[in-house]
Design an enzyme around this catalytic site. Structure first.
Site, PDB file in Angstrom:
ATOM      1  N   ARG A   1     -11.960 -17.808 -50.462  1.00 50.14           N
ATOM      2  CA  ARG A   1     -12.926 -17.349 -51.959  1.00 50.14           C
ATOM      3  C   ARG A   1     -14.416 -17.666 -51.459  1.00 50.14           C
ATOM      4  NH1 ARG A   1     -12.673 -16.273 -57.477  1.00 50.14           N
ATOM      5  NH2 ARG A   1     -14.115 -17.621 -58.724  1.00 50.14           N
TER       6      ARG A   1
ATOM      7  N   ARG B   1      -8.617 -16.378 -56.957  1.00 57.41           N
ATOM      8  CA  ARG B   1      -8.220 -17.845 -57.084  1.00 57.41           C
ATOM      9  C   ARG B   1      -6.840 -17.567 -56.857  1.00 57.41           C
ATOM     10  NH1 ARG B   1     -11.331 -16.701 -62.060  1.00 57.41           N
ATOM     11  NH2 ARG B   1     -13.524 -18.086 -62.051  1.00 57.41           N
TER      12      ARG B   1
ATOM     13  N   LYS C   1      -9.928 -17.094 -65.479  1.00 60.67           N
ATOM     14  CA  LYS C   1      -9.945 -17.987 -66.666  1.00 60.67           C
ATOM     15  C   LYS C   1     -10.151 -17.609 -67.909  1.00 60.67           C
ATOM     16  CE  LYS C   1     -11.160 -21.798 -63.111  1.00 60.67           C
ATOM     17  NZ  LYS C   1     -12.434 -23.039 -63.006  1.00 60.67           N
TER      18      LYS C   1
ATOM     19  N   HIS D   1     -17.167 -15.597 -62.480  1.00 66.67           N
ATOM     20  CA  HIS D   1     -17.718 -16.908 -62.873  1.00 66.67           C
ATOM     21  C   HIS D   1     -18.389 -16.417 -64.329  1.00 66.67           C
ATOM     22  CE1 HIS D   1     -18.435 -18.566 -58.821  1.00 66.67           C
ATOM     23  NE2 HIS D   1     -17.266 -18.848 -59.296  1.00 66.67           N
TER      24      HIS D   1
ATOM     25  N   TYR E   1     -23.877 -20.354 -53.746  1.00 65.50           N
ATOM     26  CA  TYR E   1     -23.640 -19.744 -52.502  1.00 65.50           C
ATOM     27  C   TYR E   1     -24.927 -19.135 -51.928  1.00 65.50           C
ATOM     28  CZ  TYR E   1     -18.524 -19.463 -53.885  1.00 65.50           C
ATOM     29  OH  TYR E   1     -17.424 -20.022 -54.149  1.00 65.50           O
TER      30      TYR E   1
ATOM     31  N   HIS F   1      -9.199 -21.934 -51.362  1.00 68.51           N
ATOM     32  CA  HIS F   1     -10.603 -21.641 -51.967  1.00 68.51           C
ATOM     33  C   HIS F   1     -11.453 -21.396 -50.873  1.00 68.51           C
ATOM     34  CE1 HIS F   1     -10.653 -21.461 -56.295  1.00 68.51           C
ATOM     35  NE2 HIS F   1     -11.750 -21.797 -56.370  1.00 68.51           N
TER      36      HIS F   1
END
Length: 296
Positions: free
Chosen positions: A245, A146, A170, A268, A277, A242
């Site tokens: 990514r 990120r 995150k 994630h 994806y 992104h």
């Protein structure tokens, strides 16, 4: 039920001050549901259960109604039964147990390997800034970081002997992400021949990627880097950080990577986020069929 709908429509028009077009849309959506109830032999609102409503949405899903339209239908049904309950026209509200219909996610833009190569080749690596930009682009594509993770990287986070970088994702969750040999080469080259010319004793600390003043790059500056080189490469798709990514994850899955492994690399928390994806991969397969099959 038609009488109740007429009363509900009057309420929406004159008490909720909704437009006539909006009310007509509510009526149209609810009448579709009433038609389904008639086919099920149901005419009394009190006979409608959460299972019946779920059956309706299963039916419209099978005939190809998209998730945005389904969500609108659900909103109309919930609003109508809330009205019936508030007026004591029903003994219970079957919509209370129902969650909303999830809207499908828009598939993110993905670059081909050739498009990424063309972007990388546009970078002039004869200057410290060019070396930095090439290293940034290589690391983004190699590790799927990120923006916030990349701009906060510190030199001790580059564990290249183990072929990984340590990132704080995150929720302040630390993870170790594999990094490819090309990215290792370009980041090391930047550290040797680029970063010393940008370093500022006061501002730099141990931050890996620095601006011209020797301070940490901003998120906006990262966007400008991507915009500049994608334009120079003649890429017409909408490109942002992104995108690399997304491309990183998509190319891994196209190559047969395990979904759980990709989830770990992307950081994630929920694998359902990573599963988007697999949808991109299916689109890739279908496009390949269209492009190369004699009757595609």
């Amino acid at each position: 039920m038609e009488a109740f709908l007429k009363e509900y429509s009057t309420l929406l028009l004159y008490e909720k001050n909704l437009s006539e077009n909006t009310v007509n849309s509510y009526q149209s959506d609810l009448k579709k549901f009433f038609d389904f109830l008639n086919r099920e032999g149901i005419s009394d609102p009190d006979e409608v259960t959460s299972e019946i409503i779920a059956k309706y949405f299963e039916e419209i899903r099978r005939i190809g109604i998209d998730s945005s339209t389904s969500a609108r239908y659900m909103s109309a049904i919930k609003g109508f039964w809330n009205f019936l309950e508030s007026m004591n026209y029903v003994s219970s509200n079957p919509t209370e147990k129902l969650s909303g219909v999830p809207k499908s996610r828009k598939l993110p833009s993905v670059l081909s390997v050739e498009e990424i190569d063309s972007i990388l080749k546009c970078v002039d690596v004869s200057s410290p800034i060019g070396l930095r930009d090439r290293a940034i682009l290589e690391l983004f594509y190699s590790s799927g970081l990120r923006v916030s993770e990349l701009i906060n990287l510190r030199i001790p986070d580059l564990l290249f002997e183990d072929e990984v970088v340590r990132v704080l994702g995150k929720g302040s969750k630390e993870r170790y992400v594999p990094v490819g040999s090309s990215a290792v080469y370009w980041v090391n080259d930047y550290l040797k021949r680029g970063r010393p010319f940008l370093k500022n004793k006061v501002k730099s600390e141990n931050i890996v990627f620095l601006n011209r003043r020797g301070a940490k790059l901003s998120r906006m500056w990262i966007w400008k880097i991507f915009e500049r080189y994608s334009n120079e490469a003649g890429i017409e798709k909408e490109i942002h950080p992104h995108t690399f990514r997304h491309s990183f994850a998509t190319h891994l899955i196209e190559g047969g990577a395990d979904l759980r492994a990709v989830q770990e690399m992307l950081g994630h928390a929920d694998i359902s986020t990573t599963q988007i994806y697999t949808h991109i991969d299916r689109e890739f397969v279908k496009q390949t069929h269209r492009d190369h099959h004699p009757r595609g």
